[in-house]
Design a protein around this motif. Structure first.
Motif, PDB file in Angstrom:
ATOM      1  N   ASN A 146       0.859  -1.175   0.000  1.00 31.93           N
ATOM      2  CA  ASN A 146       0.000   0.000   0.000  1.00 31.93           C
ATOM      3  C   ASN A 146       0.901   1.232   0.000  1.00 31.93           C
ATOM      4  O   ASN A 146       2.127   1.124  -0.075  1.00 31.93           O
ATOM      5  CB  ASN A 146      -0.966  -0.012   1.190  1.00 31.93           C
ATOM      6  CG  ASN A 146      -0.244  -0.001   2.531  1.00 31.93           C
ATOM      7  OD1 ASN A 146       0.910   0.413   2.629  1.00 31.93           O
ATOM      8  ND2 ASN A 146      -0.923  -0.452   3.575  1.00 31.93           N
ATOM      9  N   LYS A 147       0.326   2.408   0.077  1.00 33.08           N
ATOM     10  CA  LYS A 147       1.130   3.625  -0.083  1.00 33.08           C
ATOM     11  C   LYS A 147       2.166   3.790   1.032  1.00 33.08           C
ATOM     12  O   LYS A 147       3.268   4.302   0.800  1.00 33.08           O
ATOM     13  CB  LYS A 147       0.229   4.854  -0.156  1.00 33.08           C
ATOM     14  CG  LYS A 147      -0.553   5.142   1.104  1.00 33.08           C
ATOM     15  CD  LYS A 147      -1.246   6.494   0.994  1.00 33.08           C
ATOM     16  CE  LYS A 147      -1.917   6.868   2.313  1.00 33.08           C
ATOM     17  NZ  LYS A 147      -2.450   8.236   2.287  1.00 33.08           N
ATOM     18  N   THR A 151       6.391   3.963   0.094  1.00 32.47           N
ATOM     19  CA  THR A 151       7.057   5.269   0.092  1.00 32.47           C
ATOM     20  C   THR A 151       8.569   5.095   0.049  1.00 32.47           C
ATOM     21  O   THR A 151       9.100   4.070   0.488  1.00 32.47           O
ATOM     22  CB  THR A 151       6.665   6.080   1.342  1.00 32.47           C
ATOM     23  OG1 THR A 151       6.979   5.308   2.513  1.00 32.47           O
ATOM     24  CG2 THR A 151       5.191   6.412   1.319  1.00 32.47           C
ATOM     25  N   ASP A 182      -3.342   0.576  -4.054  1.00 29.41           N
ATOM     26  CA  ASP A 182      -3.892   1.923  -4.232  1.00 29.41           C
ATOM     27  C   ASP A 182      -3.072   2.629  -5.299  1.00 29.41           C
ATOM     28  O   ASP A 182      -2.007   2.151  -5.717  1.00 29.41           O
ATOM     29  CB  ASP A 182      -3.883   2.706  -2.916  1.00 29.41           C
ATOM     30  CG  ASP A 182      -2.535   2.679  -2.228  1.00 29.41           C
ATOM     31  OD1 ASP A 182      -1.557   3.206  -2.797  1.00 29.41           O
ATOM     32  OD2 ASP A 182      -2.442   2.113  -1.119  1.00 29.41           O
ATOM     33  N   ALA A 184      -1.375   5.453  -5.241  1.00 33.83           N
ATOM     34  CA  ALA A 184      -0.085   6.000  -4.818  1.00 33.83           C
ATOM     35  C   ALA A 184       1.000   4.929  -4.834  1.00 33.83           C
ATOM     36  O   ALA A 184       2.127   5.161  -5.290  1.00 33.83           O
ATOM     37  CB  ALA A 184      -0.208   6.606  -3.418  1.00 33.83           C
ATOM     38  N   SER A 185       0.685   3.744  -4.351  1.00 33.37           N
ATOM     39  CA  SER A 185       1.685   2.676  -4.350  1.00 33.37           C
ATOM     40  C   SER A 185       1.959   2.164  -5.764  1.00 33.37           C
ATOM     41  O   SER A 185       3.075   1.752  -6.078  1.00 33.37           O
ATOM     42  CB  SER A 185       1.235   1.520  -3.454  1.00 33.37           C
ATOM     43  OG  SER A 185      -0.010   1.000  -3.866  1.00 33.37           O
ATOM     44  N   ARG A 188       4.488   4.628  -7.250  1.00 31.80           N
ATOM     45  CA  ARG A 188       5.806   4.402  -6.671  1.00 31.80           C
ATOM     46  C   ARG A 188       6.433   3.107  -7.193  1.00 31.80           C
ATOM     47  O   ARG A 188       7.627   3.061  -7.498  1.00 31.80           O
ATOM     48  CB  ARG A 188       5.676   4.337  -5.146  1.00 31.80           C
ATOM     49  CG  ARG A 188       6.920   3.886  -4.417  1.00 31.80           C
ATOM     50  CD  ARG A 188       8.089   4.818  -4.597  1.00 31.80           C
ATOM     51  NE  ARG A 188       9.241   4.344  -3.859  1.00 31.80           N
ATOM     52  CZ  ARG A 188      10.496   4.693  -4.098  1.00 31.80           C
ATOM     53  NH1 ARG A 188      10.757   5.558  -5.066  1.00 31.80           N
ATOM     54  NH2 ARG A 188      11.476   4.202  -3.377  1.00 31.80           N
ATOM     55  N   ASP A 207      -7.737   5.975  -1.669  1.00 32.11           N
ATOM     56  CA  ASP A 207      -6.389   5.536  -1.350  1.00 32.11           C
ATOM     57  C   ASP A 207      -6.189   5.413   0.157  1.00 32.11           C
ATOM     58  O   ASP A 207      -5.130   5.019   0.611  1.00 32.11           O
ATOM     59  CB  ASP A 207      -5.351   6.516  -1.912  1.00 32.11           C
ATOM     60  CG  ASP A 207      -5.126   6.298  -3.395  1.00 32.11           C
ATOM     61  OD1 ASP A 207      -5.721   5.347  -3.934  1.00 32.11           O
ATOM     62  OD2 ASP A 207      -4.367   7.074  -3.997  1.00 32.11           O
TER      63      ASP A 207
END
Length: 398
Positions: A146-147, A151, A182, A184-185, A188, A207
């Motif tokens: 996940n996000k 990161t 999500d 965002a992940s 990345r 998200d």
């Protein structure tokens, strides 16, 4: 006298010729007689193949997807309640380099019409993503992020780094499919890895996962995706992203087992069903038994409300073995270790899992220590390696 002998020799030659011609004619007639049957058999085979192709094209037209150029693997039909299994959908045109699946492991092409469109939407693009990442034997390594885990400097970075600095594990990195939970992940992942798949969970569009119910849906959705991979005819090794890969674990996966799983509490016998499983690291082969297993596993959620997939698996593992015939085998923590239980010999360790640890910060701190210990170990001369020891994961275990 001489004429008589000559006549007798000529007669013998004539008889031999007639017998030889008769035998040759008989062989020709037999071959000619069998030819239509052989031709009929060939025509039937071609017709069957043509029929499969026609059904395949109809499926793709109905789902609005491009027909993939690859060895199509139909979905497994399981007797009883576990039969809602459908044909693979794909959005990209791909060429599968993987070997064909043995016939006895292949599913039936029979599938229910109800729910096909919904399933196709949920797993749209998964078949192509798995195909690109799979090994020649149709096995793919899967992890989920996940996000927060993706990161910069977080678990995903440590996970990928462990492959690169491990002993023989770097060659496995091209076969890792990172499933992003999500947007965002996913972004990345695409920045740091080749194979990423954004899994859109039905009913969860944000998200952010605020409540425990949404988080539990996220946890259980991984099992649905794993089952879908099996339905597509691929085996997988699922690994939590907080598992460090230091050597090749496939050397410890036996051909006999349908499922090979790590253990939090191991009693010394890999076939002892009473070992406590850890579902953060396990390998599954694609066959009817394992698809039935993942179906029953997921359906058992309602029988154990509030539990995640690991304790539920522990509750039903005996049923999986006795009722479904699943061949279950456990991995020795001396090789597949975790903070709950791990081998002291760095010469044997293959993976290290940050289990028995709550909190992202604690996991990050102790996993960095694992990678530091590994680097120090690899830099030692061969005669000193036996002295190497793990640093106690002090943030997670106090």
């Amino acid at each position: 006298m001489g004429k008589a002998i000559l006549a007798e020799a000529t007669a013998r030659q004539a008889v031999s010729f007639v017998l030889g011609a008769t035998a040759a004619l008989t062989v020709v007639m037999l071959v000619h007689y069998r030819a239509p049957a052989a031709g009929l058999s060939c025509a039937l085979t071609n017709g069957q193949l043509s029929g499969w192709r026609s059904l395949d094209e109809q499926d793709h037209r109905r789902n609005g997807t491009a027909r993939a150029v690859h060895h199509h693997t139909p979905s497994v039909a399981v007797p009883g309640d576990y039969h809602h299994l459908h044909q693979a959908d794909t959005t990209n045109t791909t060429t599968t380099h993987a070997a064909a699946v043995p016939g006895d492991l292949l599913p039936s092409r029979d599938h229910q019409e109800e729910g096909v469109e919904e399933e196709a939407e949920e797993f749209r693009g998964l078949a192509a993503a798995v195909s690109r990442a799979a090994m020649d034997d149709r096995t793919v390594i899967i992890t989920c992020v996940n996000k927060d885990w993706a990161t910069p400097g977080s678990l995903l970075d440590l996970f990928l780094e462990s492959f690169r600095i491990g002993d023989g594990s770097a060659r496995l990195l091209p076969h890792v499919l990172v499933v992003a939970m999500d947007q965002a992940s996913q972004a990345r992942c695409l920045a740091v890895h080749h194979h990423c798949y954004h899994y859109t969970i039905p009913g969860i569009t944000s998200d952010k996962f605020f409540g425990p119910e949404e988080w539990m849906d996220l946890v259980w959705s991984k099992l649905k995706l794993q089952r879908r991979v099996l339905e597509l005819g691929y085996g997988f090794l699922f690994t939590d992203v907080d598992v460090m890969w230091l050597r090749d674990p496939f050397k410890h996966v036996t051909a006999y087992a349908d499922m090979t799983i790590s253990s939090d509490n191991y009693f010394g016998d890999p076939d002892n069903v009473d070992n406590l499983p850890n579902t953060g690291f396990f390998h599954v082969k694609p066959n009817r038994r394992t698809i039935a297993m993942t179906t029953l596993w997921h359906d058992s959620r309602s029988s154990y409300p509030g539990m995640n997939e690991q304790p539920v698996f522990n509750m039903i593992k005996t049923r999986l073995v006795t009722e479904l015939g699943v061949r279950l085998r456990y991995l020795d923590p001396a090789h597949m270790g975790g903070f709950c239980s791990y081998g002291k010999d760095l010469g044997k360790i293959v993976t290290m899992h940050a289990n028995c640890c709550v909190g992202l910060g604690k996991k990050m701190r102790d996993l960095r220590g694992v990678l530091d210990d590994w680097r120090n170990y690899t830099m030692l001369p061969s005669w000193e390696k036996h002295r190497a020891k793990w640093t106690v994961p002090g943030a997670c275990i106090k």
